[in-house]
Write a protein that holds these residues in place. Structure first.
Motif, PDB file in Angstrom:
ATOM      1  N   UNK A   1      24.588  -4.705  17.765  1.00  0.00           N
ATOM      2  CA  UNK A   1      24.286  -4.597  16.344  1.00  0.00           C
ATOM      3  C   UNK A   1      25.362  -5.343  15.577  1.00  0.00           C
ATOM      4  N   UNK A   2      24.959  -6.334  14.819  1.00  0.00           N
ATOM      5  CA  UNK A   2      25.901  -7.180  14.095  1.00  0.00           C
ATOM      6  C   UNK A   2      25.964  -6.797  12.623  1.00  0.00           C
ATOM      7  N   UNK A   3      27.126  -7.010  12.023  1.00  0.00           N
ATOM      8  CA  UNK A   3      27.297  -6.754  10.593  1.00  0.00           C
ATOM      9  C   UNK A   3      26.376  -7.656   9.788  1.00  0.00           C
ATOM     10  N   UNK A   4      25.912  -7.150   8.670  1.00  0.00           N
ATOM     11  CA  UNK A   4      25.048  -7.935   7.789  1.00  0.00           C
ATOM     12  C   UNK A   4      25.669  -7.985   6.402  1.00  0.00           C
ATOM     13  N   UNK A   5      25.418  -9.039   5.692  1.00  0.00           N
ATOM     14  CA  UNK A   5      25.919  -9.182   4.324  1.00  0.00           C
ATOM     15  C   UNK A   5      24.724  -9.313   3.397  1.00  0.00           C
ATOM     16  N   UNK A   6      24.065  -8.170   3.188  1.00  0.00           N
ATOM     17  CA  UNK A   6      22.868  -8.125   2.353  1.00  0.00           C
ATOM     18  C   UNK A   6      23.004  -7.011   1.330  1.00  0.00           C
ATOM     19  N   UNK A   7      22.435  -7.176   0.158  1.00  0.00           N
ATOM     20  CA  UNK A   7      22.421  -6.076  -0.817  1.00  0.00           C
ATOM     21  C   UNK A   7      21.510  -4.963  -0.312  1.00  0.00           C
ATOM     22  N   UNK A   8      21.740  -3.725  -0.731  1.00  0.00           N
ATOM     23  CA  UNK A   8      20.919  -2.609  -0.261  1.00  0.00           C
ATOM     24  C   UNK A   8      19.417  -2.831  -0.423  1.00  0.00           C
TER      25      UNK A   8
ATOM     26  N   UNK B   1      17.629  -1.871   9.661  1.00  0.00           N
ATOM     27  CA  UNK B   1      19.078  -1.803   9.488  1.00  0.00           C
ATOM     28  C   UNK B   1      19.654  -0.400   9.449  1.00  0.00           C
ATOM     29  N   UNK B   2      18.918   0.572   8.901  1.00  0.00           N
ATOM     30  CA  UNK B   2      19.521   1.879   8.661  1.00  0.00           C
ATOM     31  C   UNK B   2      18.506   3.005   8.787  1.00  0.00           C
TER      32      UNK B   2
ATOM     33  N   UNK C   1      28.118  -2.002   4.922  1.00  0.00           N
ATOM     34  CA  UNK C   1      26.726  -1.656   4.614  1.00  0.00           C
ATOM     35  C   UNK C   1      26.571  -0.158   4.460  1.00  0.00           C
ATOM     36  N   UNK C   2      27.287   0.613   5.295  1.00  0.00           N
ATOM     37  CA  UNK C   2      27.210   2.070   5.213  1.00  0.00           C
ATOM     38  C   UNK C   2      27.653   2.551   3.832  1.00  0.00           C
ATOM     39  N   UNK C   3      28.786   2.035   3.356  1.00  0.00           N
ATOM     40  CA  UNK C   3      29.293   2.442   2.049  1.00  0.00           C
ATOM     41  C   UNK C   3      28.335   2.040   0.931  1.00  0.00           C
ATOM     42  N   UNK C   4      27.779   0.847   1.021  1.00  0.00           N
ATOM     43  CA  UNK C   4      26.836   0.385  -0.002  1.00  0.00           C
ATOM     44  C   UNK C   4      25.590   1.271  -0.028  1.00  0.00           C
ATOM     45  N   UNK C   5      25.080   1.610   1.156  1.00  0.00           N
ATOM     46  CA  UNK C   5      23.889   2.428   1.237  1.00  0.00           C
ATOM     47  C   UNK C   5      24.165   3.848   0.734  1.00  0.00           C
ATOM     48  N   UNK C   6      25.305   4.382   1.093  1.00  0.00           N
ATOM     49  CA  UNK C   6      25.634   5.738   0.635  1.00  0.00           C
ATOM     50  C   UNK C   6      25.683   5.790  -0.885  1.00  0.00           C
ATOM     51  N   UNK C   7      26.318   4.812  -1.488  1.00  0.00           N
ATOM     52  CA  UNK C   7      26.409   4.786  -2.948  1.00  0.00           C
ATOM     53  C   UNK C   7      25.035   4.589  -3.574  1.00  0.00           C
TER      54      UNK C   7
END
Length: 259
Positions: free
Chosen positions: A138-145, A195-196, A248-254
């Protein structure tokens, strides 16, 4: 797992008789296949690792104190004989056997086997994860939520407030249709089909295997209220959020839970 599925689960798929399905406390379904498969798995796994204990979903439903074995220093097999019993009972293919090996609250290995979907995920601590015989990464992604695909599970096992919040905010992400089985959602995450996922039901047989494999593959699995990594010792809380990476986790949580 394959032998038990072939003997106790697959022959009953789409062939359950009247009286083979009943309802447990809390409204969850259980079938004769769940009970038979858990008994068979317990016998085989304890023989495989002498001195080990078992925490099975159906055993806990009958005797809640069985859950306390997770804190035992001896190795413990956590078993979900059929994750997605509702699907199985309705003749739908989205279900799987889930097993995790835990010692003193730490997961050491995990397996997810979906017999009708013909999918297998497995891994051991420090050894990575395999999905259908290939290394899962699983690779990091740089996408908006809004561009992150995933599932939101805040239904009958959530509070009314959380259910309403997820319904209000589902348009903030690319919400996908749930498969109604945590095991199958984990297979989708490991296969990078989405992704999540966010779950409010936190039973160890639902998440100990998949969260472990997700982390071994490079992903993130944390409780949303404490930000602590997933632990099979914790069964209550706001929720569990799975994501490809910490950012991504922090962005999704917020996005999903922030003010």
């Amino acid at each position: 797992m394959a032998e038990v599925a072939a003997a106790e689960i697959v022959p009953r798929f789409q062939s359950l008789a009247q009286g083979d399905v009943s309802e447990k406390a809390g409204g969850e379904l259980v079938t004769v296949a769940d009970v038979a498969a858990e008994r068979a798995l317990e016998k085989r796994l304890r023989a495989l690792l002498p001195g080990s204990l078992v925490v099975g979903e159906e055993a806990v439903a009958e005797t809640p104190a069985v859950m306390d074995r997770l804190r035992d220093p001896d190795p413990v097999w956590v078993i979900d004989p059929i994750d997605g019993t509702g699907n199985f009972a309705r003749g739908k293919e989205n279900f799987a056997i889930q097993i995790a090996l835990v010692r003193s609250g730490e997961t050491l290995g995990a397996w997810i086997y979906a017999p009708i979907l013909h999918r297998l995920a497995m891994g051991e601590k420090g050894g990575g994860a395999l999905l259908d015989g290939r290394r899962a990464r699983i690779e990091a992604v740089d996408l908006p939520p809004a561009q992150l695909k995933g599932t939101l599970h805040a239904g009958m096992f959530s509070t009314p407030e959380m259910g309403r919040l997820m319904q209000q905010r589902r348009d903030r992400v690319d919400a996908q249709k749930s498969r109604s089985a945590a095991s199958v959602e984990y297979l989708r995450l490991l296969g990078r089909e989405m992704h999540f996922s966010f779950f409010t039901k936190l039973k160890p047989w639902d998440h100990a295997p998949g969260s472990f494999l997700l982390r071994e593959a490079g992903g993130t699995a944390r409780f949303t209220d404490t930000r602590e990594p997933y632990s099979p010792l914790r069964h209550e809380g706001q929720g569990l959020l799975l994501a490809p990476d910490e950012r991504s986790w922090e962005r999704l949580r917020e996005t999903l839970l922030g003010d």
